[in-house]
Design a protein around this motif. Structure first.
Motif, PDB file in Angstrom:
ATOM      1  N   ASP A   4       0.856  -1.182   0.000  1.00 49.63           N
ATOM      2  CA  ASP A   4       0.000   0.000   0.000  1.00 49.63           C
ATOM      3  C   ASP A   4       0.894   1.235   0.000  1.00 49.63           C
ATOM      4  OD1 ASP A   4      -2.375  -1.466   0.093  1.00 49.63           O
ATOM      5  OD2 ASP A   4      -2.224  -1.693   2.267  1.00 49.63           O
ATOM      6  N   PRO A   5       0.370   2.393  -0.443  1.00 50.80           N
ATOM      7  CA  PRO A   5       1.209   3.602  -0.535  1.00 50.80           C
ATOM      8  C   PRO A   5       1.959   3.929   0.752  1.00 50.80           C
ATOM      9  CG  PRO A   5      -0.871   3.962  -1.639  1.00 50.80           C
ATOM     10  CD  PRO A   5      -0.984   2.623  -0.963  1.00 50.80           C
ATOM     11  N   GLN A   6       1.279   3.814   1.905  1.00 58.08           N
ATOM     12  CA  GLN A   6       1.939   4.162   3.165  1.00 58.08           C
ATOM     13  C   GLN A   6       2.996   3.141   3.584  1.00 58.08           C
ATOM     14  OE1 GLN A   6      -1.179   3.163   2.881  1.00 58.08           O
ATOM     15  NE2 GLN A   6      -1.778   1.779   4.537  1.00 58.08           N
ATOM     16  N   GLU A   7       3.042   1.996   2.893  1.00 61.49           N
ATOM     17  CA  GLU A   7       4.046   0.977   3.195  1.00 61.49           C
ATOM     18  C   GLU A   7       5.295   1.120   2.323  1.00 61.49           C
ATOM     19  OE1 GLU A   7       1.197  -2.729   4.578  1.00 61.49           O
ATOM     20  OE2 GLU A   7       1.473  -2.364   2.421  1.00 61.49           O
ATOM     21  N   ASN A   8       5.318   2.166   1.521  1.00 59.03           N
ATOM     22  CA  ASN A   8       6.453   2.348   0.616  1.00 59.03           C
ATOM     23  C   ASN A   8       6.818   3.814   0.463  1.00 59.03           C
ATOM     24  OD1 ASN A   8       8.412   1.247  -1.199  1.00 59.03           O
ATOM     25  ND2 ASN A   8       7.148   1.899  -2.932  1.00 59.03           N
ATOM     26  N   ASP A   9       6.707   4.563   1.576  1.00 57.64           N
ATOM     27  CA  ASP A   9       6.977   6.007   1.502  1.00 57.64           C
ATOM     28  C   ASP A   9       8.025   6.462   2.518  1.00 57.64           C
ATOM     29  OD1 ASP A   9       5.618   5.750   3.854  1.00 57.64           O
ATOM     30  OD2 ASP A   9       3.993   7.138   3.345  1.00 57.64           O
ATOM     31  N   GLY A  10       8.880   5.541   2.947  1.00 53.90           N
ATOM     32  CA  GLY A  10       9.925   5.910   3.899  1.00 53.90           C
ATOM     33  C   GLY A  10       9.341   6.304   5.242  1.00 53.90           C
ATOM     34  N   ASP A  11       9.751   7.473   5.733  1.00 49.31           N
ATOM     35  CA  ASP A  11       9.313   7.936   7.059  1.00 49.31           C
ATOM     36  C   ASP A  11       8.137   8.900   6.994  1.00 49.31           C
ATOM     37  OD1 ASP A  11      11.377   6.492   8.229  1.00 49.31           O
ATOM     38  OD2 ASP A  11      12.808   8.150   8.027  1.00 49.31           O
ATOM     39  N   GLU A  12       7.529   9.047   5.835  1.00 49.17           N
ATOM     40  CA  GLU A  12       6.455  10.023   5.701  1.00 49.17           C
ATOM     41  C   GLU A  12       5.216   9.631   6.487  1.00 49.17           C
ATOM     42  OE1 GLU A  12       5.550  11.089   1.724  1.00 49.17           O
ATOM     43  OE2 GLU A  12       7.647  11.355   1.123  1.00 49.17           O
ATOM     44  N   SER A  13       4.939   8.335   6.607  1.00 47.80           N
ATOM     45  CA  SER A  13       3.772   7.889   7.370  1.00 47.80           C
ATOM     46  C   SER A  13       4.053   6.518   7.947  1.00 47.80           C
ATOM     47  CB  SER A  13       2.531   7.843   6.464  1.00 47.80           C
ATOM     48  OG  SER A  13       2.716   6.908   5.410  1.00 47.80           O
ATOM     49  N   GLU A  14       3.224   6.125   8.929  1.00 51.15           N
ATOM     50  CA  GLU A  14       3.356   4.795   9.522  1.00 51.15           C
ATOM     51  C   GLU A  14       2.823   3.739   8.556  1.00 51.15           C
ATOM     52  OE1 GLU A  14       4.755   3.885  12.371  1.00 51.15           O
ATOM     53  OE2 GLU A  14       5.351   5.947  12.824  1.00 51.15           O
ATOM     54  N   PRO A  15       3.377   2.534   8.502  1.00 45.32           N
ATOM     55  CA  PRO A  15       4.502   2.064   9.320  1.00 45.32           C
ATOM     56  C   PRO A  15       5.829   2.452   8.690  1.00 45.32           C
ATOM     57  CG  PRO A  15       3.723   0.300   7.930  1.00 45.32           C
ATOM     58  CD  PRO A  15       2.790   1.450   7.689  1.00 45.32           C
ATOM     59  N   PRO A  16       6.913   2.447   9.481  1.00 46.67           N
ATOM     60  CA  PRO A  16       8.231   2.764   8.926  1.00 46.67           C
ATOM     61  C   PRO A  16       8.619   1.755   7.839  1.00 46.67           C
ATOM     62  CG  PRO A  16       8.270   2.765  11.338  1.00 46.67           C
ATOM     63  CD  PRO A  16       6.970   2.167  10.925  1.00 46.67           C
ATOM     64  N   ASP A  17       9.247   2.221   6.777  1.00 43.74           N
ATOM     65  CA  ASP A  17       9.703   1.334   5.713  1.00 43.74           C
ATOM     66  C   ASP A  17      10.886   1.985   5.020  1.00 43.74           C
ATOM     67  OD1 ASP A  17       8.726   2.802   3.145  1.00 43.74           O
ATOM     68  OD2 ASP A  17       6.962   2.800   4.450  1.00 43.74           O
ATOM     69  N   ASN A  18      11.544   1.209   4.133  1.00 46.40           N
ATOM     70  CA  ASN A  18      12.735   1.732   3.462  1.00 46.40           C
ATOM     71  C   ASN A  18      12.466   2.181   2.039  1.00 46.40           C
ATOM     72  OD1 ASN A  18      12.372  -0.710   2.232  1.00 46.40           O
ATOM     73  ND2 ASN A  18      14.247  -1.651   3.056  1.00 46.40           N
ATOM     74  N   ALA A  19      11.198   2.233   1.634  1.00 49.40           N
ATOM     75  CA  ALA A  19      10.798   2.771   0.335  1.00 49.40           C
ATOM     76  C   ALA A  19      11.524   2.110  -0.840  1.00 49.40           C
ATOM     77  CB  ALA A  19      11.023   4.291   0.308  1.00 49.40           C
ATOM     78  N   ASN A  20      11.785   0.803  -0.709  1.00 49.35           N
ATOM     79  CA  ASN A  20      12.493   0.122  -1.800  1.00 49.35           C
ATOM     80  C   ASN A  20      11.537  -0.618  -2.737  1.00 49.35           C
ATOM     81  OD1 ASN A  20      11.690  -2.039  -0.236  1.00 49.35           O
ATOM     82  ND2 ASN A  20      13.710  -3.017  -0.176  1.00 49.35           N
ATOM     83  N   GLY A  21      10.239  -0.495  -2.502  1.00 49.22           N
ATOM     84  CA  GLY A  21       9.268  -1.113  -3.394  1.00 49.22           C
ATOM     85  C   GLY A  21       9.122  -2.613  -3.236  1.00 49.22           C
ATOM     86  N   GLN A  22       9.783  -3.193  -2.240  1.00 50.19           N
ATOM     87  CA  GLN A  22       9.730  -4.636  -2.040  1.00 50.19           C
ATOM     88  C   GLN A  22       9.010  -4.973  -0.748  1.00 50.19           C
ATOM     89  OE1 GLN A  22      13.654  -6.286  -2.290  1.00 50.19           O
ATOM     90  NE2 GLN A  22      14.097  -5.373  -4.286  1.00 50.19           N
ATOM     91  N   LEU A  23       8.206  -6.040  -0.812  1.00 52.91           N
ATOM     92  CA  LEU A  23       7.444  -6.474   0.355  1.00 52.91           C
ATOM     93  C   LEU A  23       8.284  -7.420   1.195  1.00 52.91           C
ATOM     94  CD1 LEU A  23       4.748  -6.656   1.888  1.00 52.91           C
ATOM     95  CD2 LEU A  23       4.120  -8.550   0.391  1.00 52.91           C
ATOM     96  N   ASP A  24       8.547  -7.064   2.431  1.00 55.92           N
ATOM     97  CA  ASP A  24       9.286  -7.918   3.354  1.00 55.92           C
ATOM     98  C   ASP A  24       8.280  -8.800   4.077  1.00 55.92           C
ATOM     99  OD1 ASP A  24      10.860  -9.142   5.197  1.00 55.92           O
ATOM    100  OD2 ASP A  24      11.582  -7.313   6.158  1.00 55.92           O
ATOM    101  N   ARG A  25       8.260 -10.085   3.737  1.00 60.29           N
ATOM    102  CA  ARG A  25       7.273 -11.013   4.299  1.00 60.29           C
ATOM    103  C   ARG A  25       7.734 -11.653   5.601  1.00 60.29           C
ATOM    104  NH1 ARG A  25       3.591 -13.006   0.329  1.00 60.29           N
ATOM    105  NH2 ARG A  25       3.819 -15.163   1.024  1.00 60.29           N
ATOM    106  N   GLY A  26       8.896 -11.238   6.126  1.00 59.69           N
ATOM    107  CA  GLY A  26       9.371 -11.812   7.378  1.00 59.69           C
ATOM    108  C   GLY A  26       9.621 -13.307   7.227  1.00 59.69           C
ATOM    109  N   PHE A  27       9.232 -14.103   8.255  1.00 58.01           N
ATOM    110  CA  PHE A  27       9.462 -15.545   8.182  1.00 58.01           C
ATOM    111  C   PHE A  27       8.263 -16.301   7.613  1.00 58.01           C
ATOM    112  CE2 PHE A  27       8.041 -14.925  12.675  1.00 58.01           C
ATOM    113  CZ  PHE A  27       6.896 -15.712  12.652  1.00 58.01           C
ATOM    114  N   TYR A  28       7.296 -15.585   7.057  1.00 58.19           N
ATOM    115  CA  TYR A  28       6.066 -16.217   6.554  1.00 58.19           C
ATOM    116  C   TYR A  28       6.342 -17.338   5.550  1.00 58.19           C
ATOM    117  CZ  TYR A  28       1.517 -16.771   4.309  1.00 58.19           C
ATOM    118  OH  TYR A  28       0.360 -17.302   3.786  1.00 58.19           O
ATOM    119  N   ASP A  29       7.271 -17.114   4.644  1.00 58.61           N
ATOM    120  CA  ASP A  29       7.546 -18.093   3.588  1.00 58.61           C
ATOM    121  C   ASP A  29       8.352 -19.297   4.064  1.00 58.61           C
ATOM    122  OD1 ASP A  29       6.196 -16.669   1.612  1.00 58.61           O
ATOM    123  OD2 ASP A  29       7.953 -15.439   1.165  1.00 58.61           O
ATOM    124  N   TYR A  30       8.792 -19.290   5.323  1.00 55.83           N
ATOM    125  CA  TYR A  30       9.674 -20.345   5.803  1.00 55.83           C
ATOM    126  C   TYR A  30       9.018 -21.272   6.818  1.00 55.83           C
ATOM    127  CZ  TYR A  30      12.914 -17.032   3.724  1.00 55.83           C
ATOM    128  OH  TYR A  30      13.544 -16.174   2.853  1.00 55.83           O
TER     129      TYR A  30
END
Length: 230
Positions: A4-30
């Motif tokens: 979502d837009p707020q998940e890829n905008d750096g520090d502009e809004s919550e949640p914090p992210d690195n704005a790299n356009g990639q979804l970090d799925r954590g350990f979900y895939d493992y």
């Protein structure tokens, strides 16, 4: 599966992210809740429990059928009548079989009385992140395992867990022995079907258990309502 837009905008809004356009799925895939394996060999026969002292005669018969009688007696003589085997790799080291010999019988052996074995890690296919979770392994050990199995041609994966003894020292090999397998029986599929005109689609998530024929549908969920995923 889409940021979502707020998940890829750096520090502009919550949640914090690195704005790299990639979804970090954590350990979900493992991780999974579906992994089980019937305690049978590749032919569907009940495995021989080498941890059961009353099964020594059956074990000797198996060894005699696989090797010459003289060699079978040598192997039996190496085994303690009071030892407790927590994994077939611990049994392997006690038996003093060669790697080639053990590879011939490993699939026929078990140390568990359970009819199904849950949560085993397939060392032939598991990614590095999963192998790193096996007890006692360091990153170099996992890298060595990956390099060894990577030398096998496609479709020629080892048919028993015996190969890890060629890579790891004895303590580490026996430590992971109770937690590993070379079989996978459950597979997941994320299926998207699109009409010829491109105006309609359906999406479903399925988990199939292939331990029976036809495979059993262990999980089925419609995902169409989440929106276009590609």
């Amino acid at each position: 599966g889409i940021l979502d837009p707020q998940e890829n905008d750096g520090d502009e809004s919550e949640p914090p992210d690195n704005a790299n356009g990639q979804l970090d799925r954590g350990f979900y895939d493992y991780v999974t809740v579906y992994s089980t394996e019937a305690n049978v060999d590749s032919s569907g026969n009940t495995r021989l429990n080498v941890g059961d002292s009353s099964a020594r005669s059956d074990l000797q018969t198996l060894l005699q059928e696989t090797f010459k009688e003289e060699r079978a007696l040598e192997i039996m003589g190496n085994l303690s009548t009071t030892a407790t085997y927590t994994s077939i790799l611990k049994f392997y080291y006690s038996s003093r079989m060669t790697f080639e010999e053990f590879s011939q019988v490993a699939d026929r052996l078990t140390t568990s009385t359970a009819t199904t074995l849950p949560g085993l890690v397939n060392v032939n296919t598991a990614p590095k992140e999963v192998l790193m979770c096996l007890p006692g392994l360091e990153e170099k050990d996992v890298d060595d395992l990956l390099a060894y199995r990577g030398a096998y041609a496609l479709g020629e994966e080892p048919n028993s867990i015996a190969w890890v003894t060629e890579v790891l020292e004895q303590t580490k090999a026996t430590g992971i022995g109770p937690y590993i397998t070379v079989h996978s029986n459950q597979y997941s599929a994320d299926v998207v079907a699109v009409s010829g005109s491109g105006r309609a689609y359906q999406r479903y998530k399925a988990v199939l258990d292939t331990q029976q024929t036809p495979p059993r549908v262990a999980y089925w969920r419609a995902l169409t309502h989440f929106g276009w995923p590609l």
